[in-house]
Design a protein around this motif. Structure first.
Motif, PDB file in Angstrom:
ATOM      1  N   GLU A  40       0.820  -1.205   0.000  1.00  0.00           N
ATOM      2  CA  GLU A  40       0.000   0.000   0.000  1.00  0.00           C
ATOM      3  C   GLU A  40       0.858   1.261   0.000  1.00  0.00           C
ATOM      4  O   GLU A  40       0.478   2.274  -0.599  1.00  0.00           O
ATOM      5  N   TYR A  89     -12.592  10.915  -5.709  1.00  0.00           N
ATOM      6  CA  TYR A  89     -11.754   9.921  -5.023  1.00  0.00           C
ATOM      7  C   TYR A  89     -10.708  10.613  -4.150  1.00  0.00           C
ATOM      8  O   TYR A  89     -10.418  10.170  -3.027  1.00  0.00           O
ATOM      9  N   GLN A 104     -15.905   4.597   2.000  1.00  0.00           N
ATOM     10  CA  GLN A 104     -14.621   4.139   1.461  1.00  0.00           C
ATOM     11  C   GLN A 104     -13.471   4.645   2.329  1.00  0.00           C
ATOM     12  O   GLN A 104     -13.408   5.828   2.671  1.00  0.00           O
ATOM     13  N   THR A 105     -12.563   3.762   2.655  1.00  0.00           N
ATOM     14  CA  THR A 105     -11.366   4.155   3.398  1.00  0.00           C
ATOM     15  C   THR A 105     -10.402   4.878   2.460  1.00  0.00           C
ATOM     16  O   THR A 105     -10.526   4.789   1.224  1.00  0.00           O
ATOM     17  N   ALA A 125      -7.389   4.069   1.717  1.00  0.00           N
ATOM     18  CA  ALA A 125      -6.704   3.076   0.877  1.00  0.00           C
ATOM     19  C   ALA A 125      -7.592   2.631  -0.279  1.00  0.00           C
ATOM     20  O   ALA A 125      -7.133   2.483  -1.418  1.00  0.00           O
ATOM     21  N   THR A 126      -8.897   2.423  -0.013  1.00  0.00           N
ATOM     22  CA  THR A 126      -9.817   1.998  -1.064  1.00  0.00           C
ATOM     23  C   THR A 126     -10.012   3.091  -2.109  1.00  0.00           C
ATOM     24  O   THR A 126     -10.031   2.822  -3.316  1.00  0.00           O
ATOM     25  N   SER A 127     -10.161   4.325  -1.649  1.00  0.00           N
ATOM     26  CA  SER A 127     -10.330   5.441  -2.581  1.00  0.00           C
ATOM     27  C   SER A 127      -9.096   5.616  -3.458  1.00  0.00           C
ATOM     28  O   SER A 127      -9.212   5.870  -4.668  1.00  0.00           O
ATOM     29  N   LEU A 166      -6.962   3.294  -4.270  1.00  0.00           N
ATOM     30  CA  LEU A 166      -6.902   2.161  -5.195  1.00  0.00           C
ATOM     31  C   LEU A 166      -7.858   2.361  -6.371  1.00  0.00           C
ATOM     32  O   LEU A 166      -7.499   2.132  -7.537  1.00  0.00           O
ATOM     33  N   ASN A 167      -9.076   2.837  -6.092  1.00  0.00           N
ATOM     34  CA  ASN A 167     -10.039   3.112  -7.164  1.00  0.00           C
ATOM     35  C   ASN A 167      -9.548   4.244  -8.065  1.00  0.00           C
ATOM     36  O   ASN A 167      -9.762   4.229  -9.281  1.00  0.00           O
ATOM     37  N   ARG A 216      -6.982   2.749 -10.422  1.00  0.00           N
ATOM     38  CA  ARG A 216      -7.616   1.916 -11.454  1.00  0.00           C
ATOM     39  C   ARG A 216      -8.238   2.778 -12.550  1.00  0.00           C
ATOM     40  O   ARG A 216      -8.173   2.444 -13.731  1.00  0.00           O
ATOM     41  N   ARG A 264      -6.788   2.903   8.094  1.00  0.00           N
ATOM     42  CA  ARG A 264      -6.513   1.488   8.344  1.00  0.00           C
ATOM     43  C   ARG A 264      -5.060   1.308   8.705  1.00  0.00           C
ATOM     44  O   ARG A 264      -4.701   0.466   9.506  1.00  0.00           O
TER      45      ARG A 264
END
Length: 537
Positions: free
Chosen positions: A75, A107, A154-155, A157-159, A161-162, A165, A337
């Motif tokens: 990460e 994001y 969304q955390t 890290a998730t944001s 990552l999106n 992508r 996280r």
């Protein structure tokens, strides 16, 4: 730094400080006093690469964009790539249509300020942040709408990552633009991406050439040549003209490194490349790192507890003030996280961008972020792909990185802490007051003709002298090899078929008895005379 410290030592020190293992994607960039960008070469001394006086200002940047950033192992690596692409978005390198721009900005908001809270985020809150060079109220409303309704929960890290992508699907992902002109004098931007060589002109991608189609790159002065071999043995040569010879050499070196990193299977396949067909002319360069396939294999073997991340998105930043133009939203709850303590060196952003740096779009973006999907990468280079409704314009690329007004004080404080000037111009002023500069001025006053050559002319003279010396060295080496072969043929007892055939030719026998034997007797006589003279004395 010790004077003989290599670039690799500094880079390893920095990566250790950042707790970064997947470090092959990154590099250290600096700008010389002529505002030309350079990547720090890890095999050479740091001090010898710098043309300015210490302290040196350098920037930690993504050098090789991952083919699939979402597939990175750790990460911490994804977070650093996220910061770089966010910076690209702000500086106009990453172009996209309005819907994609709004989603990317949303994001970023979600990753850095957390979920939407009506009590803390009043109407129009997204307008306080700047994600792009310029944008409209319609785009700001779209960003806020997506942030409110689609990204809740969304955390960071998730944001992030999106975000990666989505960014990876855009045509200009990974573009590090080099301003040039084509043979007709039209402005263009050349770039090397994870997928190949790209030429951007106006609002179109006029060329996309895969790495396996690029057969050779070379440069002469300001002229850059790209040799391409396509289907049906079709061969073409693309020619472009850089602003300066130094910019052209930088473009060539970037191309050599990118092709080696993305195309080769193993680093053992890397070869030294010359910019010219002649051995004694031009520059020679060799990529010294690992290739993409080796980096991915090495990343798969990483087994450690994920490092903690302290996301520094709310820290004022000169290069990407996306979250610095509004109030500090420290009261907004942020889901963390993990947390990495990544200290951002305050003095790092005091560096001005090069004139050959990031093109920033000068017109209002409005609804004009255009980019087709990633499927366009597989198209033939002959097909023109529209990447934007507006031109990929170099009009603002000569300007320094925009600075938020309230961050000037922070920059001055960081400058005092590090003892570094804030700009190239100030570096020149500080150098002008040194005793060495004063002595140089006095010397020029005493010898008016001595300062006739500028830096560019002096460099041209040095290159010419170096070429002549290489030619002489090659000539002497060839003569020495021929002399050794001649001695072996005439004096040795080797009776191989190759030597026997040469010795039996009439030409060799004539040369041996009429020229070589008299010359040997004369040389032996002179040698005996010199020895006798030394003995007598």
């Amino acid at each position: 730094l010790q004077r003989d410290a290599k670039g690799q030592y500094l880079f390893d020190l920095l990566c250790h400080h950042l707790n970064l293992l997947e470090k092959d994607y990154f590099g250290i960039r600096f700008v010389d006093p002529d505002k030309q960008r350079h990547w720090l070469e890890f095999t050479k001394s740091v001090v010898k690469q710098m043309r300015a006086q210490p302290p040196f200002t350098m920037c930690f940047r993504v050098k090789f964009y991952p083919t699939d950033p979402a597939a990175l192992k750790e990460e911490i690596t994804r977070y650093l790539v996220f910061l770089q692409i966010k910076r690209d978005l702000y500086h106009g390198r990453l172009l996209c249509k309005t819907s994609d721009a709004a989603l990317l900005a949303a994001y970023i908001l979600q990753a850095e300020i957390g979920d939407y809270d009506p009590g803390k985020h009043p109407e129009g809150y997204s307008s306080k942040f700047q994600f792009f060079p310029k944008h409209s109220e319609k785009l700001e409303r779209k960003i806020a709408e997506i942030h409110k309704s689609e990204l809740s929960g969304q955390t960071p890290a998730t944001s992030e990552l999106n975000f990666l992508r989505k960014a990876q699907t855009l045509e200009t992902y990974g573009v590090d633009p080099h301003p040039c002109k084509d043979v007709s004098g039209n402005a263009a931007f050349l770039a090397f991406t994870p997928f190949g060589f790209v030429v951007l002109q106006g609002n179109k991608r006029v060329h996309f050439i895969k790495w396996n189609e690029v057969t050779k790159m070379k440069f002469e002065g300001k002229t850059f040549y790209l040799y391409v071999s396509q289907k049906e043995e079709k061969k073409i040569v693309l020619t472009y003209f850089a602003p300066t010879p130094e910019a052209c050499k930088h473009l060539w070196k970037c191309g050599i490194e990118n092709q080696a990193f993305y195309k080769l299977e193993k680093s053992s396949q890397v070869r030294t490349v010359s910019s010219s067909n002649l051995f004694f002319k031009g520059s020679r360069f060799r990529y010294s790192g690992r290739v993409a396939k080796e980096v991915m294999e090495s990343s798969a073997k990483i087994k450690r507890e994920p490092p903690e991340i302290h996301r520094a998105g709310l820290v004022p930043s000169r290069s990407c003030p996306s979250i610095t133009h509004g109030p500090r939203l420290s009261s907004v709850p942020r889901t963390r996280r993990r947390a990495v303590h990544i200290s951002i060196m305050e003095g790092l952003e005091s560096l001005r961008d090069s004139a050959h740096s990031t093109p920033v779009r000068s017109a209002s973006h409005g609804d004009a972020f255009a980019a087709p999907g990633r499927s366009g990468r597989a198209e033939s280079s002959e097909r023109v792909a529209v990447i934007a409704d507006e031109s990929y314009s170099p009009a603002d690329s000569v300007l320094p990185t925009p600075v938020a007004e309230h961050s000037l004080e922070l920059m001055l404080l960081s400058r005092q802490a590090n003892g570094a000037p804030c700009s190239i111009e100030e570096e020149k002023e500080s150098e002008a007051g040194t005793p060495a500069a004063e002595a140089e001025g006095e010397l020029r006053a005493l010898c008016p003709g001595a300062g006739g050559l500028g830096p560019a002319q002096a460099q041209q003279v040095n290159k010419f002298v170096l070429s002549v010396l290489r030619l002489l060295l090659v000539t002497v080496g060839l003569l020495f090899v021929l002399l050794l072969l001649l001695i072996v043929l005439t004096e040795s007892d080797l009776d191989t078929a190759f030597f026997r055939d040469i010795r039996q030719t009439p030409e060799f026998e004539q040369f041996h008895y009429q020229y070589f034997c008299p010359l040997r007797r004369w040389f032996a006589c002179k040698l005996r005379a010199v020895v006798n003279l030394l003995i007598d004395t």
